[in-house]
Every structure is written in structure tokens, then in C-alpha cells.
Write an enzyme that holds these catalytic residues in place. Structure first.
Site, PDB file in Angstrom:
ATOM      1  CE  LYS A   1     -76.382 -28.142 -32.727  1.00  0.00           C
ATOM      2  NZ  LYS A   1     -76.706 -28.326 -34.141  1.00  0.00           N
TER       3      LYS A   1
ATOM      4  CG  ASP B   1     -72.307 -30.354 -45.279  1.00  0.00           C
ATOM      5  OD1 ASP B   1     -72.376 -31.511 -44.842  1.00  0.00           O
ATOM      6  OD2 ASP B   1     -72.743 -29.351 -44.664  1.00  0.00           O
TER       7      ASP B   1
ATOM      8  CG  HIS C   1     -78.318 -30.197 -39.582  1.00  0.00           C
ATOM      9  ND1 HIS C   1     -78.872 -31.383 -39.992  1.00  0.00           N
ATOM     10  CD2 HIS C   1     -77.018 -30.239 -39.955  1.00  0.00           C
ATOM     11  CE1 HIS C   1     -77.952 -32.111 -40.595  1.00  0.00           C
ATOM     12  NE2 HIS C   1     -76.806 -31.440 -40.588  1.00  0.00           N
TER      13      HIS C   1
ATOM     14  CG  ASN D   1     -70.224 -32.307 -40.615  1.00  0.00           C
ATOM     15  OD1 ASN D   1     -69.094 -32.766 -40.635  1.00  0.00           O
ATOM     16  ND2 ASN D   1     -71.129 -32.590 -41.524  1.00  0.00           N
TER      17      ASN D   1
HETATM   18  P1  13P Z   1     -74.629 -27.375 -37.043  1.00  0.00           P
HETATM   19  O1  13P Z   1     -75.910 -26.805 -37.526  1.00  0.00           O
HETATM   20  O2  13P Z   1     -74.756 -27.953 -35.668  1.00  0.00           O
HETATM   21  O3  13P Z   1     -73.487 -26.428 -37.112  1.00  0.00           O
HETATM   22  O4  13P Z   1     -74.264 -28.630 -38.004  1.00  0.00           O
HETATM   23  C1  13P Z   1     -73.641 -28.401 -39.245  1.00  0.00           C
HETATM   24  C2  13P Z   1     -73.649 -29.607 -40.120  1.00  0.00           C
HETATM   25  O5  13P Z   1     -73.977 -30.707 -39.720  1.00  0.00           O
HETATM   26  C3  13P Z   1     -73.222 -29.430 -41.503  1.00  0.00           C
HETATM   27  O6  13P Z   1     -73.333 -30.603 -42.247  1.00  0.00           O
HETATM   28  O1  G3H Z   2     -76.189 -29.006 -42.602  1.00  0.00           O
HETATM   29  C1  G3H Z   2     -76.242 -27.955 -43.220  1.00  0.00           C
HETATM   30  C2  G3H Z   2     -75.137 -26.981 -43.116  1.00  0.00           C
HETATM   31  O2  G3H Z   2     -75.222 -26.247 -41.927  1.00  0.00           O
HETATM   32  C3  G3H Z   2     -75.108 -26.108 -44.338  1.00  0.00           C
HETATM   33  O3  G3H Z   2     -76.125 -25.160 -44.290  1.00  0.00           O
HETATM   34  O4  G3H Z   2     -77.238 -25.573 -46.462  1.00  0.00           O
HETATM   35  O5  G3H Z   2     -77.589 -23.429 -45.239  1.00  0.00           O
HETATM   36  O6  G3H Z   2     -75.389 -23.920 -46.358  1.00  0.00           O
HETATM   37  P1  G3H Z   2     -76.622 -24.462 -45.689  1.00  0.00           P
HETATM   38 ZN    ZN Z   3     -75.050 -31.750 -41.659  1.00  0.00          ZN
END
Ligand code: 13P
Ligand code: G3H
Ligand code: ZN
Length: 316
Positions: free
Chosen positions: A183, A81, A179, A254
Site C-alpha cells: 500500500k 464485494d 488494495h 474491508n
Molecule cells: P485489503 O487488500 O487491504 O485487505 O482490502 C480488501 C478490500 O478492500 C476488499 O474489498
Molecule cells: O478488493 C478485493 C478483495 O480483496 C477481493 O479479492 O477479488 O481476489 O477475491 P479477490
Molecule cells: Zn475493496
């Protein structure tokens, strides 16, 4: 069984969405697998750069391999990710991942295309598919903070050029989400007209929705009732919009923040109600159960629940 992300996309495209859930530890992994088995849903496990650094990337790999043995019926893909170029190459070369995301959306369009193309060439040579981002979501991604005035929705015309020139397999598009837990101010819908225009512009290319957590009010209230101080105006994506979006090509959804809210609420409530306790296993057990229920619920909303047999047949 670990499968390619491309296989899952082929089966789901236009019909339902696959939940892409971030994991960081054993408890999340157990809850995720159990929830997907209980709801008979295929899924994508995603690891962020932060997750790979939290303990050790090898710890996560071993955890996933072990979960695969504990839950032999599970069908899932493993995805990086929000990768940068270097992390994408590390994952491609590891032989463990099904797909990677290269996130160069903060660069100029030309630079984003150049970086994405390099990653696509390396990934395709090894049979991995690539998700790339065009447009900019608001909120916080790893170490990059994008304020609302710089966030911009994906331009469908640019999407055509981007997919053609990069050869990416899936497009993370900015369609109104961001994210994290904050939001929207008040109720807000996905930008369905933009999703529709993107699908028409790049038919057959799966669209990825980042920032898809729904930030349930009950979770936020539960956390605050147990000593938390989250802004009670925190709002997320309406879960009833997942399936209509999936029918317009949003194939990967996601979700990370919602799972963190479950963790925080369970642990805060447990230690509020048992202030004399210091053993972390009782709340850990509660969390695994609650997380499994949460995942099964999400899979139902995404339309992926009950699709395991279909996927198994299609992969034969
Ligand atoms: P959320 O913060 O809405 O859970 O999105 C997660 C995400 O896009 C991880 O790539
Ligand atoms: O988009 C980001 C995901 O929620 C992952 O979060 O980078 O804190 O692991 P993180
Ligand atoms: Zn993301």
C-alpha cells in the site's frame, strides 16, 4: 443470524466500525465465525466475484448457512464485494444477500452515477442496501489494476452530488488506502482531513474504507522466513487509525489481504517444519485457530468487539 447491512450501519455509525471480511473457503468461514463469537463482534461477510467463481457461488452460500447453524449467536450481514452490474443483479435476485457493492468508479462520473442508480433502484425494491465507489484507490481490484498516478482521492463536493443522484446507502471513498500488500512506501497515515470533509458533506452516510489491511511486518517476515519472497517493505494501514476513522463515519472496514497473509504464513511454516507431511488438515486446523485470533484482534481494533449484545438489543 443474517441481518441487513443497513441495520448494522445504523448501530455502528460514528461509534465503531464493522469489519467486512472476505471469505473463499470453509476454513476461513470457521475462523471468521469463531473469532467473532470469541470477541462478541457483529461482522459483514463479503464475497468477491472471484470468490463466487473459485468453487461455486452455491458452495459459499451453503457454507455460510451452515456456519449460521453452527454459531447461532452470530449476527452478520452478507455483502457482494466489488460487483459489476450483472453480478449485483444476480445477488439481488438470489434473495441471500444483505447488500451489494456496485463498483463503477473506473467509469466517468456520469456513467458511474447512471450505473449505480440502476443498481440502487433494483436493490431497494428488494430491501437490499447498496455501497458505491467514488474516487479511485490504487492497487489491484479483481481484474482491474489502478496504478498510483491514476488513483485519486474522493472529492467531498462530488460525493454530495453522487449520493444525492444515486441514492446509494454507503460510499466507498478513496481516502489514502489501496488494495493488496503493497500500500505504502514507508509509514503513511489515512487522509483524515478528507474523511472529515466527506463526513461533513454527506453526514449520516456510512463511509466504507477499502484496502484496510495492516500488513503486519511479523506476518511478512514469517512468510519470508519460511520460503516466501514478499517485498519486506510491504506496509498497510495503521490499526490504531481504524477507531479515529470510525468516529468520522468510516463504518465498514474491508479486510482481506491480512487474512491471506495468515493463511500463507501458517501453511508455509507448517510444511517447512514438517517436510515429510502431506496431510493438509493439521495446518488447516492451525489456520482456523490463528484466523479466529486474528479476527478477534481486528474486531478489538475496530471497536466492534463486545458490541454483540448492543446489536441484539437494538434489533429487538
Ligand atoms: P485489503 O487488500 O487491504 O485487505 O482490502 C480488501 C478490500 O478492500 C476488499 O474489498
Ligand atoms: O478488493 C478485493 C478483495 O480483496 C477481493 O479479492 O477479488 O481476489 O477475491 P479477490
Ligand atoms: Zn475493496
Amino acid at each position: 443470524m443474517i441481518v441487513t447491512t443497513a441495520d448494522l450501519y445504523k448501530i455502528a455509525y460514528g461509534k465503531f466500525a464493522i469489519g467486512a471480511y472476505n471469505i473463499n473457503n470453509i476454513e476461513q468461514t470457521m475462523g471468521l465465525f469463531r473469532g467473532c463469537i470469541d470477541s462478541e463482534g457483529p461482522f459483514i461477510i463479503q464475497l468477491s466475484k472471484g470468490a463466487r467463481k473459485y468453487t461455486d457461488k452455491r458452495m459459499l452460500e451453503a457454507t455460510i448457512r451452515t456456519a449460521e447453524e453452527i454459531f447461532p449467536e452470530a449476527i452478520f450481514a452478507v455483502h457482494l464485494d466489488h460487483g459489476d452490474e450483472e453480478t449485483c443483479y444476480d445477488c439481488i435476485d438470489s434473495g441471500f444477500y444483505s447488500s451489494v457493492m456496485i463498483d463503477a468508479s473506473h467509469e466517468s462520473l456520469e456513467e458511474n452515477i447512471a450505473i449505480t442508480k440502476r443498481v440502487v433502484d433494483r436493490a431497494h425494491a428488494k430491501g437490499l442496501s447498496v455501497e458505491a465507489e467514488l474516487g479511485m484507490l490504487g492497487g489491484v481490484e479483481e481484474d482491474i489494476q489502478v496504478d498510483e498516478k491514476h488513483a485519486c482521492l474522493t472529492d467531498p463536493k462530488e460525493a454530495v452530488e453522487f449520493v444525492r443522484r444515486t441514492g446509494c446507502d454507503a460510499l466507498a471513498a478513496a481516502i489514502g488506502t489501496s488494495h493488496g500488500a503493497y500500500k505504502f512506501k514507508g509509514q503513511q497515515s489515512l487522509h483524515f482531513h478528507v474523511i472529515e470533509d466527506i463526513q461533513k458533506a454527506i453526514p449520516g452516510t456510512p463511509i466504507v474504507m477499502h484496502g484496510s489491511s495492516s500488513v503486519p511486518i511479523a506476518e511478512v517476515e514469517g512468510i519470508n522466513a519460511a520460503g516466501g519472497k514478499l517485498d519486506p517493505s510491504a506496509r498497510g494501514v495503521n490499526e490504531e487509525e481504524y477507531l479515529p476513522a470510525a468516529r468520522l463515519g468510516v463504518t465498514k472496514v474491508n479486510i482481506d489481504t491480512d487474512g491471506r497473509l495468515v493463511w500463507t504464513r501458517v501453511h508455509r511454516e507448517y510444511f517447512r517444519d514438517h517436510p515429510e507431511q502431506f496431510d493438509f488438515r493439521p495446518p488447516g486446523k492451525i489456520f482456523m485457530d490463528e484466523y479466529a485470533k486474528f479476527i478477534a484482534h481486528k474486531n478489538k481494533k475496530l471497536g466492534s468487539a463486545g458490541q454483540l449484545a448492543v446489536v441484539r438489543d437494538a434489533l429487538k
